[in-house]
Scaffold this motif. Sequence first.
Motif, PDB file in Angstrom:
ATOM      1  N   ASP A 100      51.130  29.421  38.983  1.00 44.95           N
ATOM      2  CA  ASP A 100      52.487  29.284  39.485  1.00 44.95           C
ATOM      3  C   ASP A 100      53.462  29.353  38.317  1.00 44.95           C
ATOM      4  OD1 ASP A 100      53.898  28.220  42.147  1.00 44.95           O
ATOM      5  OD2 ASP A 100      54.922  27.470  40.363  1.00 44.95           O
ATOM      6  N   ASN A 101      54.600  30.013  38.534  1.00 43.48           N
ATOM      7  CA  ASN A 101      55.518  30.200  37.399  1.00 43.48           C
ATOM      8  C   ASN A 101      56.149  28.888  36.906  1.00 43.48           C
ATOM      9  OD1 ASN A 101      57.420  29.939  39.451  1.00 43.48           O
ATOM     10  ND2 ASN A 101      57.685  32.170  39.630  1.00 43.48           N
ATOM     11  N   ASP A 122      61.943  39.088  39.741  1.00 43.75           N
ATOM     12  CA  ASP A 122      61.880  39.898  40.963  1.00 43.75           C
ATOM     13  C   ASP A 122      61.144  39.080  42.020  1.00 43.75           C
ATOM     14  OD1 ASP A 122      61.834  41.925  42.800  1.00 43.75           O
ATOM     15  OD2 ASP A 122      60.251  43.075  41.817  1.00 43.75           O
ATOM     16  N   TYR A 134      52.394  38.760  49.803  1.00 44.04           N
ATOM     17  CA  TYR A 134      52.817  37.436  49.335  1.00 44.04           C
ATOM     18  C   TYR A 134      53.808  36.878  50.351  1.00 44.04           C
ATOM     19  CZ  TYR A 134      56.536  40.520  47.788  1.00 44.04           C
ATOM     20  OH  TYR A 134      57.507  41.477  47.757  1.00 44.04           O
ATOM     21  N   SER A 400      56.383  46.721  47.224  1.00 44.38           N
ATOM     22  CA  SER A 400      57.193  45.888  46.322  1.00 44.38           C
ATOM     23  C   SER A 400      57.171  46.334  44.864  1.00 44.38           C
ATOM     24  CB  SER A 400      56.709  44.443  46.382  1.00 44.38           C
ATOM     25  OG  SER A 400      56.791  43.996  47.691  1.00 44.38           O
ATOM     26  N   LYS A 402      58.169  47.950  41.569  1.00 49.85           N
ATOM     27  CA  LYS A 402      59.414  48.500  41.046  1.00 49.85           C
ATOM     28  C   LYS A 402      59.091  49.757  40.218  1.00 49.85           C
ATOM     29  CE  LYS A 402      62.690  45.676  42.382  1.00 49.85           C
ATOM     30  NZ  LYS A 402      62.023  45.135  43.560  1.00 49.85           N
ATOM     31  N   PHE A 425      57.584  36.829  38.118  1.00 54.08           N
ATOM     32  CA  PHE A 425      57.070  37.258  39.426  1.00 54.08           C
ATOM     33  C   PHE A 425      56.468  38.647  39.225  1.00 54.08           C
ATOM     34  CE2 PHE A 425      60.554  34.318  40.184  1.00 54.08           C
ATOM     35  CZ  PHE A 425      60.145  33.544  41.267  1.00 54.08           C
ATOM     36  N   ALA A 426      55.318  38.679  38.561  1.00 55.96           N
ATOM     37  CA  ALA A 426      54.842  39.945  38.004  1.00 55.96           C
ATOM     38  C   ALA A 426      54.390  40.965  39.036  1.00 55.96           C
ATOM     39  CB  ALA A 426      53.695  39.676  37.034  1.00 55.96           C
ATOM     40  N   GLY A 427      53.890  40.539  40.195  1.00 56.02           N
ATOM     41  CA  GLY A 427      53.405  41.501  41.193  1.00 56.02           C
ATOM     42  C   GLY A 427      52.362  42.418  40.584  1.00 56.02           C
ATOM     43  N   SER A 428      52.674  43.718  40.554  1.00 55.53           N
ATOM     44  CA  SER A 428      51.715  44.698  40.024  1.00 55.53           C
ATOM     45  C   SER A 428      51.796  44.824  38.502  1.00 55.53           C
ATOM     46  CB  SER A 428      51.970  46.058  40.660  1.00 55.53           C
ATOM     47  OG  SER A 428      53.242  46.533  40.259  1.00 55.53           O
ATOM     48  N   THR A 430      54.681  45.665  36.585  1.00 54.39           N
ATOM     49  CA  THR A 430      55.542  46.763  36.102  1.00 54.39           C
ATOM     50  C   THR A 430      56.250  46.391  34.786  1.00 54.39           C
ATOM     51  OG1 THR A 430      55.960  47.277  38.416  1.00 54.39           O
ATOM     52  CG2 THR A 430      57.327  48.406  36.796  1.00 54.39           C
ATOM     53  N   GLU A 446      51.769  35.776  37.547  1.00 50.11           N
ATOM     54  CA  GLU A 446      51.563  36.176  38.946  1.00 50.11           C
ATOM     55  C   GLU A 446      50.535  35.237  39.553  1.00 50.11           C
ATOM     56  OE1 GLU A 446      52.856  38.324  41.316  1.00 50.11           O
ATOM     57  OE2 GLU A 446      51.406  37.152  42.466  1.00 50.11           O
ATOM     58  N   ARG A 447      50.894  34.626  40.712  1.00 48.98           N
ATOM     59  CA  ARG A 447      49.955  33.663  41.279  1.00 48.98           C
ATOM     60  C   ARG A 447      49.043  34.289  42.326  1.00 48.98           C
ATOM     61  NH1 ARG A 447      53.972  29.873  44.870  1.00 48.98           N
ATOM     62  NH2 ARG A 447      54.486  31.443  46.417  1.00 48.98           N
ATOM     63  N   TYR A 450      45.443  38.924  43.876  1.00 48.68           N
ATOM     64  CA  TYR A 450      45.229  40.307  43.424  1.00 48.68           C
ATOM     65  C   TYR A 450      45.468  40.428  41.910  1.00 48.68           C
ATOM     66  CZ  TYR A 450      50.064  39.683  44.957  1.00 48.68           C
ATOM     67  OH  TYR A 450      51.302  39.158  45.202  1.00 48.68           O
TER      68      TYR A 450
END
Length: 494
Positions: A100-101, A122, A134, A400, A402, A425-428, A430, A446-447, A450
């Motif tokens: 968690d951030n 993001d 998410y 999602s 970017k 909020f790193a997601g993939s 980017t 990123e929590r 994936y």
Amino acid sequence: MGRTEPERNSIAAELQSWPPDLTDQKLYLEFCITLDAVPQQLAHLVAAVPAMVSEWSSRSSHRNSDCPVDSRHLGAQLKARLLNELQSDLRIDGALYNCDNITFLDTIQNSLKGKVRLFYIDPPYNTGNTHYSYKDNFERSEWLSMMENVVSRVVPLLTTDGSICLSIDDSEMPYLRMLLDRIVGEKYFVACVAYERSGSAGLGQGSVILNTKEYILIYSLDKRKLNDVGYERPINREVMKRYRKVLVDEGQRRLIKEIETQTDFPARLFEHDGFQIRSISLKDFEQRRSEIDSQYIDSFDKIFRTQNVQKESSFQSSIIAGLSKETLYSLEYVPQRGKYKDSQKTLYYFNRELCAWLKDSSSVRDGTIIKRNKLTDFWSHAEIPKADLANEGGVLFSRSKKPEHLLYRLLALTTESGDLVIDLFAGSGTTAAVAHKMSRRWLAVERGDYFLDCPVSRLKNVVGGDPTGVSKLSGWRGGGAFAYYHPMGSSEPG
Ligand SMILES: C[S@@+](CC[C@H](N)C(=O)[O-])C[C@H]1O[C@@H](n2cnc3c(N)ncnc32)[C@H](O)[C@@H]1O
């Protein structure tokens, strides 16, 4: 903030000095380096690990030397040997954290105080959509308190010239803007960019007004330190229509007036006799395109357009007032402000207007004239390429992800090489991918479950020479190293 080189002679030492260690948060440290960084005595052992071999065979784009070595696949013994024997000046470019951030921010609060040049944020936009990988449906108050918790921890970590860029859409933009004005400070607001995330084609046609844009809120603690990046594009017919005049010969100049200024140097106005100006014809543009292009290249230094002087410039207006049409004039003067302060500058006037030169906002590259345009707060679909977005980074992250070009622009605007960039909020991944390609140091949190398949996999691709996204633009060919921290349970012994 420039990168300060830590004392180090092994990857273990590098990992102790940087990046932040979160192993006491029940996270497990792994690292990824390229095969050519592995000491010779261990290379054959690493190259024989079955999980490593199968991972390499599924990644086609790597040069052999850039094969990413993931410590997670090596097994405890080989990993420990690698950590001990990796005598190198190898630097760790960044780290990914699967947590968690807020946990992350609380851990780095002291060690990274005043050291972060850019936070890119993001978050889930709170669209109410339940189809994302998410959570994206919160009560507004819950969502706002999540953002408040994040932003209030971020501000003390910024360098004195640090920036925060936040992506958001219509759902929460006004509320987020007010929250940021309160926590970061209204005076640090730079822009609310409208970013056109898609064209209208292909969108459901159910609404009267199609929603094609979102926003990027930009705050900076020192706006003067932002880079004037603009955006570049080969000149097209529209630009050529404006810039068509060529000053073939400026003739003989004759001093006609000296004008008092507030400096020690008077401005000197000249009238030109025997000058020659012609216009480039754009007739039959498509058929004559290559001939027209050659004329633009041949005359590049001499192409101009005329423009009205700004009404508020009384100095310019008073000069223009005394000029006659159809005559070329030039003015030598020493500016008191701006980019050319204290150096002699020459302006030209024609048709009772100021001449603007194509070369002042363009350059010739590989036989093409590239025009630089000032950034506005509207970033159009055409400016940020995203045709290949689904494939960027070699990982899937439905809807999602970017575009790398968007992050490239934000990083170019707000940071320099070696600066520290954090994505909460790193997601993939980017931001991390682009920061790595642009020689910034980076941390990304990123929590999602994936984490290994998406951001970690993407950064391995980057280290291995990922050719997608901004790789061409940034001259990226692979290399570097990163660490990642993830919960114990997901470790795979080799
Ligand atoms: C909009 S996506 C980010 C997409 C990313 N910019 C990209 O280009 O791939 C938001 C991400 O934030 C993650 N997230 C949400 N809340 C989080 C939290 N409290 N800590 C860490 N990650 C979080 C979500 O799991 C999701 O992957």
